[in-house]
Design an enzyme around this catalytic site. Structure first.
Site, PDB file in Angstrom:
ATOM      1  N   HIS A   1       0.675  -1.274   0.213  1.00 27.05           N
ATOM      2  CA  HIS A   1       0.088   0.000   0.194  1.00 27.05           C
ATOM      3  C   HIS A   1       0.761   1.181  -0.092  1.00 27.05           C
ATOM      4  O   HIS A   1       0.424   2.283  -0.687  1.00 27.05           O
ATOM      5  CB  HIS A   1      -1.021  -0.245   1.149  1.00 27.05           C
ATOM      6  CG  HIS A   1      -2.009  -1.043   1.169  1.00 27.05           C
ATOM      7  ND1 HIS A   1      -2.865  -1.295   2.227  1.00 27.05           N
ATOM      8  CD2 HIS A   1      -2.597  -1.402  -0.077  1.00 27.05           C
ATOM      9  CE1 HIS A   1      -3.834  -2.231   1.737  1.00 27.05           C
ATOM     10  NE2 HIS A   1      -3.614  -2.276   0.379  1.00 27.05           N
TER      11      HIS A   1
ATOM     12  N   HIS B   1      -4.579  -5.384 -10.892  1.00 28.32           N
ATOM     13  CA  HIS B   1      -3.060  -4.900 -10.525  1.00 28.32           C
ATOM     14  C   HIS B   1      -2.236  -5.214 -11.672  1.00 28.32           C
ATOM     15  O   HIS B   1      -1.374  -4.469 -11.847  1.00 28.32           O
ATOM     16  CB  HIS B   1      -2.703  -5.513  -9.300  1.00 28.32           C
ATOM     17  CG  HIS B   1      -3.462  -4.835  -8.095  1.00 28.32           C
ATOM     18  ND1 HIS B   1      -3.096  -3.710  -7.437  1.00 28.32           N
ATOM     19  CD2 HIS B   1      -4.265  -5.328  -7.094  1.00 28.32           C
ATOM     20  CE1 HIS B   1      -3.687  -3.336  -6.391  1.00 28.32           C
ATOM     21  NE2 HIS B   1      -4.720  -4.315  -6.209  1.00 28.32           N
TER      22      HIS B   1
END
Length: 410
Positions: A248, A378
């Protein structure tokens, strides 16, 4: 000489392979299903909001990039989001629905709704049928139900009828809201969304992460006080793990640079924070004796969950590529080359065309946290965004869809 991993032609080849795999997720009756490692529907899985929104985004952006046949898959996704997962009584979207139409949990969550905004904005930019209508509703719902103007950040969960607000607050859903709001701003031309994205970044990164030495607190109470021990007994939780999540930090780093690129006078702290998050994540997640990056660490930076996830690798290379492009400082390109090589060697599944979503610390296939290959988001971004500018957002840049009069920063 063949293009090296991460090069333009290598990424294009791998993206085509990934899309071929991803198209197997289409369910003729509606929706995109959770796939297993071989590209077949994962048994026992229904329709997940986050997967359906992400796949709609992927196919809409693919259409914008020239894969015209994927527009019909974006249409398919928009229809699903407007019907099978939509709450016709109270508005908004359910987190999941069974293949029989049942709804096991009626709680409304910021995480899934942020992905609906992202999908809708990209689908609208691509010209998907119903995309504009979906975007209008998604922005209305997210902007009135989840956005908290007093906090300058988003609420996490509300009851089906919106009357009850859960006290938990989360950085993960707010991070995806930053991404969604950036795309919405660039597609619609309404800068209120980019202003709100900056507010979220200021609170969670410039305040909370800075105070924690650039390890990002992920969990908070209703007053946005960090909860550092949250889920200590569930360290490998897929959405709310204990501790810091270096993946993150990489993702936030890139989003901060995208935020700055879209502003004429970005705050000076943004690039500082993007670099600091990247460097701390590298220090915490890289293990010198093996490939890949750890999933989570404790608050001293020691590994907590050492499994390697494909999305962490994807966000790491994107952050390195973005920092290299934005700052021209030495070092970032070298990290990108290393991680592209590791992705090529360990994560890409040549037999099936997808990326292995999880590996053990010894780099063997693992399913401690994730089973199968739920979505392509992703990996698709990792293979796509290095070829596009930081501003406007990819959903607008790929289709040259920036509204007239909207100018980039620098």
């Amino acid at each position: 000489m063949a293009d090296l991993p991460g090069g333009a032609s290598w990424r294009e080849t791998r993206r085509r392979e990934l899309l071929t795999f991803a198209r197997r997720s289409v369910r003729p009756e509606g929706g995109f299903v959770w796939l297993d490692a071989s590209g077949r529907p994962e048994p026992g899985k229904g329709l997940e909001l986050w997967i359906n929104a992400r796949m709609t985004y992927v196919f809409a952006l693919s259409a914008l990039l020239g894969e015209s046949d994927d527009l019909r898959l974006a249409d398919h996704g928009v229809r699903t989001l407007r019907t099978l997962l939509h709450d016709d009584d109270h508005g908004g979207w359910f987190d999941a629905a069974g293949l029989d139409g049942s709804v096991p949990d009626t709680t409304k969550r910021c995480y899934g709704h942020a992905h609906v905004v992202m999908a809708a904005a990209t689908a609208a930019s691509a010209g998907a049928e119903g995309g504009q209508e979906l975007l209008a509703e998604a922005l209305e719902v997210h902007g009135t139900r989840f956005w908290d103007d007093t906090a300058g950040r988003c609420r996490e969960e509300l009851s089906r009828d919106w009357s009850l607000v859960d006290p938990y607050r989360g950085a993960n859903s707010n991070m995806h809201t930053v991404e969604a709001y950036q795309i919405a701003a660039d597609v619609t031309g309404d800068q209120v969304w980019r202003d709100r994205a900056l507010s979220i970044c200021a609170g969670i990164i410039d305040r909370n992460a800075r105070e924690q030495g650039w390890r990002i607190p992920e969990h908070f109470d209703a007053a946005w006080v960090p909860l550092p021990g949250y889920n200590e007994d569930r360290p490998a939780d897929p959405f709310r793990p204990y501790g810091a999540t270096p993946g993150h930090a990489f993702e936030w780093s890139r989003l901060l640079l995208q935020q700055a690129a879209g502003m004429l006078e970005p705050p000076v702290w943004i690039e500082e924070a993007a670099e600091a998050l990247f460097q701390q994540a590298v220090a915490d997640a890289v293990e010198p004796d093996r490939a890949g990056l750890v999933y989570t660490t404790d608050w001293a930076g020691l590994p907590s969950v050492r499994e390697r996830f494909h999305w962490v690798m994807g966000e790491a290379v994107l952050a390195a590529e973005a920092l290299s492009s934005r700052t021209n400082r030495p070092g970032h390109a070298a990290w990108a080359r290393r991680w592209w090589s590791e992705i090529d060697e360990h994560f890409i599944d040549d037999a099936n065309g997808s990326w292995r979503h999880e590996l053990s610390p010894d780099l063997a296939p693992s399913s401690r946290t994730w089973t199968g290959r739920p979505d392509a988001y992703h990996a698709f971004n990792a293979l796509t965004l290095p070829g596009l500018p930081l501003f406007p957002s990819p959903s607008a840049a790929a289709g040259d869809a920036r509204p007239r009069g909207q100018e980039p920063g620098r």
